[in-house]
Design an enzyme around this catalytic site. Structure first.
Site, PDB file in Angstrom:
ATOM      1  N   HIS A   1       1.995  -0.487   3.501  1.00  0.00           N
ATOM      2  CA  HIS A   1       1.550  -0.779   2.130  1.00  0.00           C
ATOM      3  C   HIS A   1       0.171  -1.431   2.211  1.00  0.00           C
ATOM      4  CE1 HIS A   1       1.550  -3.022  -1.706  1.00  0.00           C
ATOM      5  NE2 HIS A   1       2.486  -2.183  -2.119  1.00  0.00           N
TER       6      HIS A   1
ATOM      7  N   ASP B   1       6.862  -7.048   7.506  1.00  0.00           N
ATOM      8  CA  ASP B   1       6.809  -6.922   6.055  1.00  0.00           C
ATOM      9  C   ASP B   1       8.190  -6.440   5.619  1.00  0.00           C
ATOM     10  OD1 ASP B   1       6.641  -6.033   3.479  1.00  0.00           O
ATOM     11  OD2 ASP B   1       4.802  -4.876   3.751  1.00  0.00           O
TER      12      ASP B   1
HETATM   13  N1  C6P Z   1       5.606  -2.323  -3.280  1.00  0.00           N
HETATM   14  C1  C6P Z   1       6.080  -0.424  -4.693  1.00  0.00           C
HETATM   15  O1  C6P Z   1       6.201   0.130  -5.787  1.00  0.00           O
HETATM   16  P1  C6P Z   1       4.298  -7.715  -3.810  1.00  0.00           P
HETATM   17  O2  C6P Z   1       3.554  -6.882  -4.802  1.00  0.00           O
HETATM   18  O3  C6P Z   1       3.435  -8.759  -3.164  1.00  0.00           O
HETATM   19  O4  C6P Z   1       5.576  -8.259  -4.336  1.00  0.00           O
HETATM   20  O5  C6P Z   1       4.767  -6.702  -2.637  1.00  0.00           O
HETATM   21  C2  C6P Z   1       3.813  -5.947  -1.942  1.00  0.00           C
HETATM   22  C3  C6P Z   1       4.500  -4.980  -1.019  1.00  0.00           C
HETATM   23  C4  C6P Z   1       4.357  -5.165   0.340  1.00  0.00           C
HETATM   24  N2  C6P Z   1       4.982  -4.370   1.220  1.00  0.00           N
HETATM   25  C5  C6P Z   1       5.769  -3.360   0.830  1.00  0.00           C
HETATM   26  C6  C6P Z   1       6.473  -2.521   1.856  1.00  0.00           C
HETATM   27  C7  C6P Z   1       5.943  -3.117  -0.534  1.00  0.00           C
HETATM   28  O6  C6P Z   1       6.728  -2.116  -0.929  1.00  0.00           O
HETATM   29  C8  C6P Z   1       5.275  -3.929  -1.490  1.00  0.00           C
HETATM   30  C9  C6P Z   1       5.379  -3.656  -2.951  1.00  0.00           C
HETATM   31  C10 C6P Z   1       5.801  -1.908  -4.653  1.00  0.00           C
HETATM   32  O7  C6P Z   1       6.228   0.187  -3.648  1.00  0.00           O
HETATM   33  C11 C6P Z   1       4.698  -2.279  -5.571  1.00  0.00           C
HETATM   34  S1  C6P Z   1       3.142  -1.608  -5.091  1.00  0.00           S
END
Ligand code: C6P
Length: 417
Positions: free
Chosen positions: A131, A208
């Site tokens: 991500h 992550d």
């Molecule tokens: N993915 C998706 O629709 P946050 O936004 O900080 O809570 O998480 C970020 C994030 C980091 N790593 C992974 C593997 C993720 O899936 C996500 C968030 C969402 O796939 C929003 S983009």
């Protein structure tokens, strides 16, 4: 969490009674089919109730007041830290830092650990399926410190190419930062093995776990990782709160990232001494009520059992694969159903993913479309945009049938054009 005996089977229909939003009817007569859980999940009454109760009965700032309400609020906040510790089997509550979410947790390590430890030429190993939250902070760090980024490639069917791991782990590798479960492919990565091999090469490991914590048991003691990050809003909790886990001896030795209130022992006009863990990494007023409601989400998940949640999602994923593979013009990306978590990302031949999401929405089915914050992964797969259905504990097989019907309907609409 106990692993004794087979996991209980979930009854998604009973669970749905706890989620008021799931009885929404949209566009006149379409029941909401919510399949965008990898972006953010919905909230049971228990979590909404915890949030309301907090604001109605217990709310004040934490670790500041000597008054009765502040003490109540502080106790609840710290009890939640203990719940999170137990949830991931960390050794100490000091290892649990509340942050605004996964992104903030990873950035904290990139800034605090990265700025303190990386020198020009040092290497960080990531993967192609990360991500953006696990790419950009390291790109920024590499720019600041002159570090080098390397990336573990993936196979065409969405697995990490582990054969190249030893070659990519060099004596300059200082950190391996990897997603545990891909938010697009659903691939469940062998993080335990990778952690072991990274440690053998002398690198630290950050996991992550944004897509892992909501769906599968986590045990940082068994895993042996050095840092781990996840978000509350992907596991029935509110947005605005997440977790950074770090091994105490590492976090202890790091400089704080954000400066301000709470993170100090003492301040003079020209200097400060930082507080001990975990306060050192919680500058300013933290997400008090969201953190406490995250505790209620953890209680909810523990009551069901994450192993049972996972089994339910495996069943949904297998069913979705069978159904979608039977529809001409649907291409599913990533591994076989048996090898992944509850995420099914697909391309419909001749229809852009945004049109797919729009047409599915007209049938009441919520999916995500686009690059899902993984542009390099989409480049690798040779597509600019995909549609993603992602499942959680309240989804039913009948909803997957509705997804299948909505896809057929979208194809029908496009054929008529
Ligand atoms: N993915 C998706 O629709 P946050 O936004 O900080 O809570 O998480 C970020 C994030 C980091 N790593 C992974 C593997 C993720 O899936 C996500 C968030 C969402 O796939 C929003 S983009």
């Amino acid at each position: 969490m106990s692993t004794a005996g087979p996991p209980a089977t979930l009854d998604p229909y009973a669970i749905r009674e706890d989620f008021p939003i799931l009885s929404t009817v949209l566009h006149g007569d379409k029941p909401l089919v919510f399949l965008d859980n990898a972006a953010s999940t919905q909230h049971p009454r228990q979590v909404i109730g915890a949030l309301t109760e907090m604001y109605e009965k217990h709310y004040a700032n934490v670790h500041r007041g000597i008054h009765w309400l502040s003490e109540q609020s502080t106790d609840l906040y710290e009890q939640t830290r203990e719940k999170v510790r137990a949830f991931i089997n960390a050794a100490m509550t000091e290892e649990i830092i509340f942050t605004p979410g996964t992104t903030a947790s990873i950035n904290t390590i990139a800034r605090s650990w990265g700025d303190a430890h990386l020198t020009p030429g040092d290497e960080i190993l990531l993967s192609v399926m990360e991500h953006h939250s696990n790419l950009v902070p390291w790109q920024q760090l590499a720019e600041r410190q002159g570090a080098v980024l390397r990336h573990l490639p993936i196979t065409d069917d969405g697995h990490l190419v582990l054969d190249q791991l030893d070659e990519l782990l060099t004596e300059r590798t200082k950190l391996v930062s990897l997603t545990s479960i891909s938010n697009v492919l659903g691939t469940v990565n062998p993080i335990r093995e990778i952690t072991r091999r990274a440690h053998d090469a002398g690198a630290l490991v950050l996991i992550d776990a944004a897509q892992h914590a909501p769906h599968l048991p986590l045990d940082v003691a068994e895993l042996g990782c050095d840092f781990l990050a996840f978000s509350g809003h992907k596991m029935l909790g509110p947005s605005g709160v997440g977790v950074l886990y770090g091994r105490a001896e590492i976090l202890d030795a790091l400089p704080p990232f954000l400066g301000g209130g709470s993170m100090i022992n003492s301040v003079q006009l020209d200097r400060f001494t930082p507080a001990d863990l975990p306060a050192k990494f919680e500058a300013g007023t933290p997400p008090i009520a969201p953190a406490i409601a995250l505790g209620a989400a953890i209680d909810y998940l523990n009551n069901l059992g994450l192993e049972a949640v996972h089994q339910h999602e495996v069943q949904l994923t297998r069913y979705a694969h069978d159904l979608l593979e039977g529809i001409a013009g649907v291409q599913i990306l990533g591994p076989r159903a048996e090898e992944k978590a509850g995420i099914v990302t697909f391309v419909l031949e001749g229809i852009h993913a945004h049109d797919v999401a729009h047409l599915l929405d007209r049938q009441g089915v919520a999916v995500r479309a686009g690059h899902h914050c993984t542009q390099p992964l989409h480049d690798r797969l040779g597509v600019t945009a995909t549609s993603r259905a992602s499942f959680y504990l309240y989804n039913t097989l009948a909803e997957i049938d509705q997804l299948g019907d909505a896809i057929l309907h979208a194809q029908h609409v496009f054929r008529r054009r």
